[in-house]
Design an enzyme around this catalytic site. Structure first.
Site, PDB file in Angstrom:
ATOM      1  N   GLN A 119      37.632 -20.756  38.712  1.00 25.89           N
ATOM      2  CA  GLN A 119      36.954 -19.420  38.806  1.00 25.89           C
ATOM      3  C   GLN A 119      36.768 -18.697  40.260  1.00 25.89           C
ATOM      4  OE1 GLN A 119      33.077 -19.483  36.112  1.00 25.89           O
ATOM      5  NE2 GLN A 119      33.614 -21.816  36.522  1.00 25.89           N
ATOM      6  N   ASN A 120      37.322 -19.464  41.078  1.00 20.88           N
ATOM      7  CA  ASN A 120      37.215 -19.402  42.381  1.00 20.88           C
ATOM      8  C   ASN A 120      38.204 -18.113  43.061  1.00 20.88           C
ATOM      9  OD1 ASN A 120      34.963 -20.908  42.445  1.00 20.88           O
ATOM     10  ND2 ASN A 120      36.106 -22.653  43.659  1.00 20.88           N
ATOM     11  N   ASP A 122      38.708 -17.798  46.281  1.00 25.16           N
ATOM     12  CA  ASP A 122      39.042 -18.215  47.449  1.00 25.16           C
ATOM     13  C   ASP A 122      40.622 -18.939  47.100  1.00 25.16           C
ATOM     14  OD1 ASP A 122      36.966 -20.477  47.364  1.00 25.16           O
ATOM     15  OD2 ASP A 122      38.928 -21.186  47.149  1.00 25.16           O
ATOM     16  N   HIS A 137      39.741 -15.300  37.794  1.00 24.45           N
ATOM     17  CA  HIS A 137      38.858 -14.373  38.402  1.00 24.45           C
ATOM     18  C   HIS A 137      39.720 -13.720  39.442  1.00 24.45           C
ATOM     19  CE1 HIS A 137      35.130 -16.221  36.334  1.00 24.45           C
ATOM     20  NE2 HIS A 137      35.909 -15.582  35.493  1.00 24.45           N
ATOM     21  N   CYS A 171      47.365  10.925  47.860  1.00 22.10           N
ATOM     22  CA  CYS A 171      46.366  11.371  46.685  1.00 22.10           C
ATOM     23  C   CYS A 171      44.844  10.876  46.805  1.00 22.10           C
ATOM     24  CB  CYS A 171      46.975  10.649  45.376  1.00 22.10           C
ATOM     25  SG  CYS A 171      46.841   8.872  45.192  1.00 22.10           S
ATOM     26  N   ALA A 252      31.156 -31.920  45.073  1.00 24.12           N
ATOM     27  CA  ALA A 252      32.596 -32.098  44.891  1.00 24.12           C
ATOM     28  C   ALA A 252      33.323 -32.930  45.882  1.00 24.12           C
ATOM     29  CB  ALA A 252      33.021 -30.616  44.968  1.00 24.12           C
TER      30      ALA A 252
HETATM   31  C1  BV8 Z   1      34.506  -9.482  30.487  1.00 22.81           C
HETATM   32  C2  BV8 Z   1      35.348 -12.337  40.801  1.00 22.81           C
HETATM   33  C3  BV8 Z   1      35.056  -7.935  28.462  1.00 22.81           C
HETATM   34  C4  BV8 Z   1      34.590 -11.174  41.449  1.00 22.81           C
HETATM   35  C5  BV8 Z   1      33.969 -13.095  38.983  1.00 22.81           C
HETATM   36  C6  BV8 Z   1      29.190 -13.814  26.840  1.00 22.81           C
HETATM   37  C7  BV8 Z   1      27.859 -14.227  27.172  1.00 22.81           C
HETATM   38  C8  BV8 Z   1      27.316 -13.532  28.149  1.00 22.81           C
HETATM   39  C9  BV8 Z   1      27.793 -12.219  28.999  1.00 22.81           C
HETATM   40  C10 BV8 Z   1      29.177 -12.243  28.565  1.00 22.81           C
HETATM   41  C11 BV8 Z   1      29.661 -12.815  27.683  1.00 22.81           C
HETATM   42  N1  BV8 Z   1      30.915 -12.457  27.755  1.00 22.81           N
HETATM   43  C12 BV8 Z   1      31.160 -11.358  28.642  1.00 22.81           C
HETATM   44  C13 BV8 Z   1      29.936 -11.367  29.399  1.00 22.81           C
HETATM   45  C14 BV8 Z   1      29.695 -10.420  30.516  1.00 22.81           C
HETATM   46  C15 BV8 Z   1      30.408 -11.211  31.756  1.00 22.81           C
HETATM   47  C16 BV8 Z   1      29.178 -12.393  32.221  1.00 22.81           C
HETATM   48  O1  BV8 Z   1      29.578 -13.634  31.842  1.00 22.81           O
HETATM   49  N2  BV8 Z   1      28.097 -12.116  32.601  1.00 22.81           N
HETATM   50  C17 BV8 Z   1      27.009 -13.195  33.102  1.00 22.81           C
HETATM   51  C18 BV8 Z   1      26.740 -13.052  34.431  1.00 22.81           C
HETATM   52  C19 BV8 Z   1      25.938 -13.108  32.032  1.00 22.81           C
HETATM   53  N3  BV8 Z   1      31.477 -11.570  31.832  1.00 22.81           N
HETATM   54  C20 BV8 Z   1      32.204 -10.701  32.269  1.00 22.81           C
HETATM   55  O2  BV8 Z   1      32.183  -9.628  32.600  1.00 22.81           O
HETATM   56  C21 BV8 Z   1      33.964 -10.811  32.220  1.00 22.81           C
HETATM   57  N4  BV8 Z   1      34.892  -9.714  31.747  1.00 22.81           N
HETATM   58  O3  BV8 Z   1      33.741 -10.099  29.622  1.00 22.81           O
HETATM   59  O4  BV8 Z   1      35.270  -8.305  30.208  1.00 22.81           O
HETATM   60  C22 BV8 Z   1      36.319  -7.344  28.344  1.00 22.81           C
HETATM   61  C23 BV8 Z   1      37.176  -7.997  27.565  1.00 22.81           C
HETATM   62  C24 BV8 Z   1      38.371  -7.185  27.009  1.00 22.81           C
HETATM   63  C25 BV8 Z   1      38.533  -6.196  27.708  1.00 22.81           C
HETATM   64  C26 BV8 Z   1      37.728  -5.453  28.509  1.00 22.81           C
HETATM   65  C27 BV8 Z   1      36.577  -6.205  29.007  1.00 22.81           C
HETATM   66  C28 BV8 Z   1      34.447 -10.857  33.929  1.00 22.81           C
HETATM   67  C29 BV8 Z   1      33.745 -12.377  34.389  1.00 22.81           C
HETATM   68  C30 BV8 Z   1      34.250 -12.413  35.937  1.00 22.81           C
HETATM   69  C31 BV8 Z   1      33.565 -11.712  36.912  1.00 22.81           C
HETATM   70  N5  BV8 Z   1      34.058 -11.816  38.221  1.00 22.81           N
HETATM   71  N6  BV8 Z   1      34.588 -13.096  39.986  1.00 22.81           N
HETATM   72  C32 BV8 Z   1      34.078 -11.457  42.790  1.00 22.81           C
HETATM   73  O5  BV8 Z   1      33.979 -13.065  43.053  1.00 22.81           O
HETATM   74  O6  BV8 Z   1      33.565 -10.867  43.426  1.00 22.81           O
HETATM   75  S1  BV8 Z   1      32.607 -14.209  38.465  1.00 22.81           S
HETATM   76  C33 BV8 Z   1      32.266 -15.052  39.692  1.00 22.81           C
HETATM   77  O7  BV8 Z   1      30.802 -15.465  39.320  1.00 22.81           O
HETATM   78  C34 BV8 Z   1      32.696 -16.240  40.211  1.00 22.81           C
HETATM   79  O8  BV8 Z   1      34.198 -16.036  40.069  1.00 22.81           O
HETATM   80  C35 BV8 Z   1      32.357 -17.378  39.139  1.00 22.81           C
HETATM   81  O9  BV8 Z   1      32.759 -17.035  37.911  1.00 22.81           O
HETATM   82  C36 BV8 Z   1      30.839 -16.776  38.964  1.00 22.81           C
HETATM   83  C37 BV8 Z   1      29.802 -17.623  39.540  1.00 22.81           C
HETATM   84  O10 BV8 Z   1      29.732 -18.914  38.846  1.00 22.81           O
HETATM   85  P1  BV8 Z   1      29.936 -20.124  39.555  1.00 22.81           P
HETATM   86  O11 BV8 Z   1      31.264 -20.322  40.001  1.00 22.81           O
HETATM   87  O12 BV8 Z   1      29.454 -21.291  38.451  1.00 22.81           O
HETATM   88  O13 BV8 Z   1      28.979 -20.382  40.874  1.00 22.81           O
HETATM   89  P2  BV8 Z   1      27.477 -20.294  40.866  1.00 22.81           P
HETATM   90  O14 BV8 Z   1      27.001 -19.796  42.152  1.00 22.81           O
HETATM   91  O15 BV8 Z   1      26.868 -19.576  39.701  1.00 22.81           O
HETATM   92  O16 BV8 Z   1      27.058 -21.751  40.584  1.00 22.81           O
HETATM   93  C38 BV8 Z   1      27.569 -22.702  41.455  1.00 22.81           C
HETATM   94  C39 BV8 Z   1      27.388 -24.020  41.083  1.00 22.81           C
HETATM   95  O17 BV8 Z   1      27.798 -25.087  41.970  1.00 22.81           O
HETATM   96  C40 BV8 Z   1      25.778 -24.444  40.716  1.00 22.81           C
HETATM   97  O18 BV8 Z   1      25.703 -25.216  39.275  1.00 22.81           O
HETATM   98  C41 BV8 Z   1      25.568 -25.409  41.841  1.00 22.81           C
HETATM   99  O19 BV8 Z   1      24.581 -26.155  41.330  1.00 22.81           O
HETATM  100  C42 BV8 Z   1      26.685 -26.019  42.091  1.00 22.81           C
HETATM  101  N7  BV8 Z   1      26.999 -26.596  43.611  1.00 22.81           N
HETATM  102  C43 BV8 Z   1      26.314 -26.230  44.528  1.00 22.81           C
HETATM  103  N8  BV8 Z   1      27.108 -26.905  45.537  1.00 22.81           N
HETATM  104  C44 BV8 Z   1      27.727 -27.883  44.972  1.00 22.81           C
HETATM  105  C45 BV8 Z   1      27.944 -27.544  43.612  1.00 22.81           C
HETATM  106  N9  BV8 Z   1      28.730 -28.545  42.950  1.00 22.81           N
HETATM  107  C46 BV8 Z   1      29.417 -29.168  43.517  1.00 22.81           C
HETATM  108  N10 BV8 Z   1      29.389 -29.484  44.811  1.00 22.81           N
HETATM  109  C47 BV8 Z   1      28.566 -28.909  45.662  1.00 22.81           C
HETATM  110  N11 BV8 Z   1      28.835 -29.004  47.058  1.00 22.81           N
END
Ligand code: BV8
Length: 268
Positions: A119-120, A122, A137, A171, A252
């Protein structure tokens, strides 16, 4: 006499690591046997803040839907462009950590076993050597035009006039980062490849994701429903822990080397 708590925790951790290593050993050499799904936690130990990290996390300061969305960009292109510029700088300054390197070494040691889905946005997996990682993503370091050229020209993003954001000199079409914004469809090829990998694997290893974002989070349940073992590596609870057969509470960079390469033991 009850054994000190720490000793009990360490024994439990050692046992679950041993159990997890056995799951990995069972799929080595098996084509597509291991699917790994990574999230922001994978890059945390490389100095890139996660989305949810309360103190430094991006969510704490900004509303991602406001920034990581087309509406947010159209509402304030400069602010969104600056946010991405800040994240690009952090990504360029970061180095892959021991977790990234362990995945790359595993792929070299057992070619064809690993399907890596991230999902990253980077490029740390790619810089560590996993150049075939499926990017759900998009790519933080890539630019593209916000919309198709109104004059049907195929202008290269490099031709854009510098600015925040840079724009087409003719444009005014602005550049935007090559990432998938909320509300936007994932790249169909990447999503299909990820679904096939989840369906084909015998072990789904989930590293550093909160499981809050869909459809990426749905890949874990898909793998489980197809009979795969699900193993989670995360120092904290996530929204998909219920899908797991085994959870390793660790980071990780500390857990992946012993888990994937058996070459170090916990606590050494
Ligand atoms: C879409 C790019 C439709 C941009 C990103 C179903 C249910 C509910 C909601 C939805 C659903 N389906 C769709 C949705 C809506 C939405 C969504 O999911 N909303 C959520 C917030 C509720 N999804 C979308 O909008 C998707 N598109 O559905 O389109 C469509 C279909 C057809 C045609 C037209 C439209 C698009 C989703 C992608 C969005 N873009 N990134 C950018 O980066 O700027 S998502 C972005 O956030 C990241 O890429 C990543 O995916 C996400 C963050 O999540 P994580 O990576 O898990 O990170 P987080 O910080 O949350 O957690 C970190 C974890 O690591 C923690 O658990 C922590 O404990 C742990 N951790 C910490 N340190 C460590 C560690 N683990 C190991 N080692 C460590 N050291």
């Amino acid at each position: 006499m009850r054994r000190p708590l720490r000793r009990r925790h360490l024994n439990a951790a050692v046992q679950s690591l041993a159990a997890a290593q056995a799951l990995v050993r069972a799929v080595r050499g098996r084509p597509g046997g291991l699917c790994v799904l990574t999230g922001a936690g994978m890059s945390a130990e490389s100095g890139i803040p996660t989305f949810r990290d309360a103190l430094t996390g991006l969510w704490a300061r900004f509303d991602p839907a406001e920034l990581a969305s087309e509406d947010g960009f159209r509402a304030d292109p400069q602010r969104v462009w600056d946010w991405y510029a800040e994240r690009r700088e952090a990504a360029r300054a970061a180095e892959p950590n021991a977790g990234h390197h362990a995945l790359a070494r595993f792929a070299r040691r057992w070619p064809g076993t690993l399907a890596l889905v991230t999902q990253n946005v980077d490029d740390l997996h790619q810089r560590a050597g996993n150049t075939d990682a499926v990017r759900l993503h998009g790519d933080l370091l890539a630019d593209r035009w916000l919309q198709a050229c109104p004059r049907r020209r195929d202008c290269s993003p490099d031709a854009a006039v510098p600015g925040r954001p840079p724009r087409c000199g003719e444009c005014g079409n602005p550049l935007r980062p090559g990432v998938v914004w909320f509300g936007e469809e994932l790249p169909p090829q990447a999503l299909e490849a990820a679904r096939q990998a989840a369906e084909a694997c015998a072990l789904m290893l989930v590293v550093g994701t909160s499981g809050a974002v869909w459809p990426a989070a749905g890949l874990v349940g898909l793998a489980r429903r197809r009979g795969a073992q699900v193993l989670i590596v995360n120092p904290a609870a996530s929204e998909i822990d219920d899908e797991a057969h085994l959870v390793l509470r660790g980071t990780a960079a500390r857990m992946l080397p012993p888990l994937l390469l058996d070459d170090t033991v916990l606590g050494s």
